[in-house]
Motif scaffolding. Structure first.
Motif, PDB file in Angstrom:
ATOM      1  N   LYS A   1       0.732  -1.171   0.218  1.00 55.29           N
ATOM      2  CA  LYS A   1      -0.010  -0.125   0.179  1.00 55.29           C
ATOM      3  C   LYS A   1       1.029   1.268  -0.032  1.00 55.29           C
ATOM      4  O   LYS A   1       1.910   1.408   0.795  1.00 55.29           O
ATOM      5  N   ILE A   2       0.590   2.082  -0.905  1.00 52.84           N
ATOM      6  CA  ILE A   2       1.450   3.317  -0.912  1.00 52.84           C
ATOM      7  C   ILE A   2       0.524   4.640  -0.828  1.00 52.84           C
ATOM      8  O   ILE A   2       1.297   5.700  -0.737  1.00 52.84           O
ATOM      9  N   SER A   3      -0.609   4.639  -0.519  1.00 55.24           N
ATOM     10  CA  SER A   3      -1.467   5.709  -0.257  1.00 55.24           C
ATOM     11  C   SER A   3      -1.435   6.044   1.122  1.00 55.24           C
ATOM     12  O   SER A   3      -1.058   5.207   2.058  1.00 55.24           O
ATOM     13  N   THR A   4      -1.552   7.298   1.506  1.00 57.41           N
ATOM     14  CA  THR A   4      -1.618   7.870   2.853  1.00 57.41           C
ATOM     15  C   THR A   4      -3.125   7.682   3.220  1.00 57.41           C
ATOM     16  O   THR A   4      -4.129   7.416   2.397  1.00 57.41           O
TER      17      THR A   4
ATOM     18  N   TYR B   1       2.412  10.730  -7.024  1.00 55.57           N
ATOM     19  CA  TYR B   1       2.959   9.791  -5.954  1.00 55.57           C
ATOM     20  C   TYR B   1       4.524   9.978  -6.392  1.00 55.57           C
ATOM     21  O   TYR B   1       4.842   9.663  -7.558  1.00 55.57           O
TER      22      TYR B   1
ATOM     23  N   LEU C   1       7.566   7.914  -5.905  1.00 58.34           N
ATOM     24  CA  LEU C   1       8.280   6.775  -5.299  1.00 58.34           C
ATOM     25  C   LEU C   1       9.858   6.969  -4.927  1.00 58.34           C
ATOM     26  O   LEU C   1      10.124   6.441  -3.836  1.00 58.34           O
TER      27      LEU C   1
ATOM     28  N   SER D   1       9.679   8.976  -1.622  1.00 60.74           N
ATOM     29  CA  SER D   1       9.106   7.985  -0.321  1.00 60.74           C
ATOM     30  C   SER D   1      10.119   7.089  -0.083  1.00 60.74           C
ATOM     31  O   SER D   1      10.463   6.750   1.241  1.00 60.74           O
ATOM     32  N   SER D   2      10.833   6.547  -0.885  1.00 62.26           N
ATOM     33  CA  SER D   2      12.074   5.576  -0.409  1.00 62.26           C
ATOM     34  C   SER D   2      12.997   6.472   0.420  1.00 62.26           C
ATOM     35  O   SER D   2      13.415   5.815   1.357  1.00 62.26           O
TER      36      SER D   2
ATOM     37  N   GLN E   1       5.371   8.199   2.774  1.00 70.42           N
ATOM     38  CA  GLN E   1       4.645   8.231   1.498  1.00 70.42           C
ATOM     39  C   GLN E   1       4.645   9.848   1.117  1.00 70.42           C
ATOM     40  O   GLN E   1       3.856  10.507   1.864  1.00 70.42           O
ATOM     41  N   CYS E   2       5.056  10.026  -0.069  1.00 73.48           N
ATOM     42  CA  CYS E   2       4.974  11.343  -0.480  1.00 73.48           C
ATOM     43  C   CYS E   2       4.202  11.626  -1.661  1.00 73.48           C
ATOM     44  O   CYS E   2       4.364  11.041  -2.928  1.00 73.48           O
ATOM     45  N   TRP E   3       3.101  12.171  -1.442  1.00 77.27           N
ATOM     46  CA  TRP E   3       2.065  12.741  -2.623  1.00 77.27           C
ATOM     47  C   TRP E   3       1.839  14.139  -2.696  1.00 77.27           C
ATOM     48  O   TRP E   3       1.928  14.825  -1.637  1.00 77.27           O
TER      49      TRP E   3
END
Length: 480
Positions: A263-266, A308, A310, A313-314, A319-321
């Protein structure tokens, strides 16, 4: 001066009293060797490359293979060379539905939800698939190990072509999405696996070399969520991205390399998706720019585009949106993407136009790009007052507007004292003329209040890099 945490992703909580952060048309870059490790960089701009025809239809798809770019606009299919000279190669029966495209070494194969079409590279022949065993209502296609695979709308059946030929579909060469009572939302391949997307379930298959039907299901990789929008499925850089759903509706945004999805969503993104009126028209694509891998997800009915990151975020282990918008605040117009001869090309959703997407461009084809940041809340403990005498915003100064030369770029600052519900007047802050590389963007005597939320906007066609902010302030005890 003490630093203030200005840099961050979008994160609008259910109550903006908790968090109202928003980052529009910018993204975070991380450099652990820099004194200021995180900064904002500008999201790339657009420059018009070609209009495909005179219709008002948007560009339905872009697909690059070797020395040609293939595009569907309205009901027309085009081949474009390296100079983007176009040739119409075919016509479809539809002019608006979702397009799915793949290829082998000799054929381009596409479906439009109504039929399948094959373009043969060597002969230039464009034909509709007429094999009696090719299914009606083909939803999406994929390619693996010489086979084209197609899934069918409102069905749980998927089909395989003859090896090496998208015009031939052998009788009985099909299998079922059947781990759950479900119907198809999409199909894709990643890292030698076939991913089958239902509405509430997801299966992973592999080529087992079986005689009758080559592929077998991996019974250890069956998931209790599927896909909420066929157009949200996007592949790039060893990952698949999609907007997921389960028996309770839209759940999250997921990513997989062919194994267990992540899951990558906040929570903030998921609340927005769950409250949406319509999500099944969402469109997504993945691309890489300036070392960052992005997944861009647009919900047209909701009039919003999420981005998003990636890479960030890594790097940051969070998680960076972000948000991407046009100047009028509407959703981002890019609908399809292909990397072709060193350029990121995107197709417009509202016109037959192909643009170059590049960090060399600081406007959207002449239209200003609004870059905006709404900060976290600055609140003193125990409801004390905060008196701010100076705010300094650290930017890349001394960079003039390219047109007209010599103009001094500005940022606009407005402040909320009620946790982001309302904002005061905009203060114009100069960023320095060309060559003033040590110029400081500052504002004095902001005042005294319980809380501060800062909104920064920038419209100039200049490379806006923000490295942070610092403030001079005092905390005064409340009378209560």
């Amino acid at each position: 001066m003490p630093t203030f945490n200005l840099i961050g992703p979008s994160y609008i909580e259910q109550s903006i009293n908790i968090d109202a952060q928003k980052t529009v048309n910018m993204y975070i870059i991380y450099d652990k060797s820099s004194p200021k490790q995180i900064s904002f960089a500008p999201f790339p701009g657009l420059k018009k490359e070609i209009e495909l025809n005179s219709t008002k239809n948007g560009v339905r798809s872009l697909y690059a293979y070797l020395n040609n770019l293939y595009s569907v606009c309205g009901d027309s299919v085009y081949s474009l060379d390296s100079l983007l000279n176009k040739t119409k190669i075919g016509k479809l029966d539809t002019d608006q539905s979702l397009i799915s495209v793949s290829n082998n070494t000799t054929q381009l194969f596409l479906v439009d939800g109504n039929a399948g079409y094959v373009y043969t590279f060597s002969t230039g022949e464009f034909v509709k698939v007429t094999d009696q065993y090719f299914p009606s209502d083909p939803l999406m296609i994929a390619y693996l190990d010489g086979f084209f695979a197609v899934c069918v709308r409102n069905s749980n059946i998927w089909y395989l072509s003859a090896q090496g030929d998208a015009t031939t579909w052998p009788q009985g060469s099909n299998a079922l999405l059947e781990s759950r009572p479900d119907t198809f939302m999409g199909i894709a391949t990643i890292n030698q696996r076939v991913i089958l997307f239902g509405h509430i379930s997801c299966e992973i298959w592999y080529n087992a070399g079986n005689a009758d039907f080559p592929f077998s299901r991996n019974n250890n990789l069956i998931f209790e969520y599927g896909c909420a929008a066929s157009g949200s499925i996007a592949k790039g850089f060893g990952q698949l991205f999609w907007m997921a759903a389960d028996q309770n509706g839209v759940s999250s945004v997921m990513m997989t390399d062919g194994g267990t999805p992540n899951k990558i969503s906040t929570e903030a993104i998921e609340v927005k998706l769950r409250n949406a009126v319509k999500v099944d028209d969402a469109i997504g694509f993945s691309f890489k720019e300036a070392g960052h891998v992005f997944y861009l997800l647009t919900l047209p009915t909701e009039n919003i585009t999420f981005l998003y990151d990636l890479t960030a975020s890594s790097d940051l282990q969070m998680q960076c949106w972000y948000n991407v918008e046009m100047l009028d605040g509407n959703y981002y117009i890019a609908k399809s993407h292909a990397y072709f001869f060193g350029k990121h090309l995107v197709g417009s959703s509202i016109s037959p136009t192909i643009y170059e997407l590049s960090n060399k461009h600081y406007t959207n084809d002449g239209e200003a790009i609004k870059r905006e940041r709404i900060s976290t809340h600055l609140v003193a403990a125990d409801d004390n007052y905060i008196s701010i005498s100076k705010l300094q915003i650290s930017t890349q100064s001394g960079v003039c507007n390219p047109n007209p030369m010599g103009d001094e770029p500005n940022i606009f600052l407005s402040i909320s004292n009620d946790l982001g519900h309302t904002y005061g007047r905009e203060n114009k802050i100069k960023m320095g003329k060309i060559g003033q590389y040590k110029y400081k963007a500052m504002i004095y005597n902001i005042g005294t209040n319980y809380s501060y939320t800062f909104k920064i906007k920038h419209y100039d066609p200049t490379p806006l890099f923000i490295t942070g902010a610092s403030i001079e302030y005092m905390v005064n005890k409340s009378d209560n």
